[in-house]
Scaffold this active site. Sequence first.
Site, mmCIF file in Angstrom:
data_model
loop_
_atom_site.group_PDB
_atom_site.id
_atom_site.type_symbol
_atom_site.label_atom_id
_atom_site.label_comp_id
_atom_site.label_asym_id
_atom_site.label_seq_id
_atom_site.Cartn_x
_atom_site.Cartn_y
_atom_site.Cartn_z
ATOM 1 N N GLY A 103 0.807 -1.214 0.000
ATOM 2 C CA GLY A 103 0.000 0.000 0.000
ATOM 3 C C GLY A 103 0.839 1.261 0.000
ATOM 4 N N ASP A 128 -8.254 -3.095 1.195
ATOM 5 C CA ASP A 128 -9.023 -1.902 1.551
ATOM 6 C C ASP A 128 -9.432 -1.052 0.359
ATOM 7 O OD1 ASP A 128 -8.643 -2.655 4.209
ATOM 8 O OD2 ASP A 128 -6.806 -1.468 4.384
ATOM 9 N N ASN A 172 -9.986 -0.030 7.171
ATOM 10 C CA ASN A 172 -8.901 0.808 7.694
ATOM 11 C C ASN A 172 -9.008 2.263 7.239
ATOM 12 O OD1 ASN A 172 -6.578 1.233 9.236
ATOM 13 N ND2 ASN A 172 -5.238 0.979 7.454
ATOM 14 N N ALA A 187 -27.965 -4.040 1.931
ATOM 15 C CA ALA A 187 -27.955 -3.672 3.353
ATOM 16 C C ALA A 187 -28.760 -2.385 3.546
ATOM 17 C CB ALA A 187 -26.526 -3.485 3.846
ATOM 18 N N GLU A 188 -29.738 -2.431 4.432
ATOM 19 C CA GLU A 188 -30.668 -1.303 4.578
ATOM 20 C C GLU A 188 -30.006 -0.056 5.153
ATOM 21 O OE1 GLU A 188 -32.995 -4.930 4.135
ATOM 22 O OE2 GLU A 188 -31.301 -4.410 5.437
ATOM 23 N N ARG A 215 -38.890 -7.385 7.468
ATOM 24 C CA ARG A 215 -38.663 -8.653 8.173
ATOM 25 C C ARG A 215 -37.230 -8.808 8.654
ATOM 26 N NH1 ARG A 215 -41.277 -12.881 10.134
ATOM 27 N NH2 ARG A 215 -40.003 -14.748 10.349
ATOM 28 N N GLU A 223 -15.055 -0.680 10.082
ATOM 29 C CA GLU A 223 -14.346 -0.899 11.335
ATOM 30 C C GLU A 223 -13.829 0.417 11.924
ATOM 31 O OE1 GLU A 223 -10.835 -3.237 10.738
ATOM 32 O OE2 GLU A 223 -10.110 -1.986 9.110
#
Length: 322
Positions: A103, A128, A172, A187-188, A215, A223
């Site tokens: 990186g 990442d 990160n 994903a809501e 439901r 993170e």
Amino acid sequence: MIKKIGVLTSGGDAPGMNAAIAAVVKAAISKGIEPYVVKEGYKGLVNKWIEKVNINFASDIISRGGTVIGSARFVEFKEESVRQVAVNNLKEMGIEALVVIGGDGSYQGAEKLTRMGINCVGLPGTIDNDIVSSDYTIGFDTALNTVVRSIDQIRDTMQSHNRCAVVEIMGNGCGDLTLYGATATGAEVFSTHESKLSEEEICAKVKELAEKNKRSVIVAVSEKMYDAHKLAEKIEKASGYVTRATILGHVQRGGSPTAMDRYLATTAGMFAVDQLVAGKGGLYVGMSDNKLVARDIDSTLNMPKKDKSNEYNELRKINAAC
């Protein structure tokens, strides 16, 4: 014409690093150049943990996750006197050029080595996807597939029991794994460093979904932002959903690399050797508009990050809809 090329991996491991190592080795051999691997990153340069390898070595590692030559963080490499030891070791062995897979921190070392007479080319190896000068990094696709598969499996249980799950995802400081994972799994609610929601905002959004009789709910978070388990408790209290937290952790960094990661790693490794054979150094190989490009390392370290605000806003609208 250079006669010997070395390759090392630095920083966190990423699926596809081995495929990149293999590509460098095979590309070197095809051009009549002796390939060498450096064990344990920059630390191996200083300790002279350097070995000559052959085509059998390269063929055996393409499908393996992690990095077979090891990686280590070595802050002492910032000192010029330490780097000089590395340069002396390389020159003693006749190694004239180096491919560095890692990186941004790894590139800084590569740039300094180039200034000291060892041409270096960097390859973007990190799950990442936080190297802004490349559209994608080696390891990102594999890690993303792990995230998606994990969320899909968690969703099965949440849907069965009318529950909510908080899923903590690596990155990160870069939210791409979370953003792309939320996109691929629906994903809501999701929150990253680039577009952070407060705990109160998250609880309010989940409560709205509960009132609409959704439901199952997935809350994907990057993170180092929240205590995932305490956040789950707050969501449960606010919404009424039984809520549990899952921290995906290092499972995201391992595993056999996907075809796309292998393709990127292989083509980038070949491209890097071409740059070194041409006598170039201090370069970073990245993916831009679906093409490999070589930029000077200094400019890559200072490129502005792309604004994805509109992408976040639009995705939140559709994922939260019932």
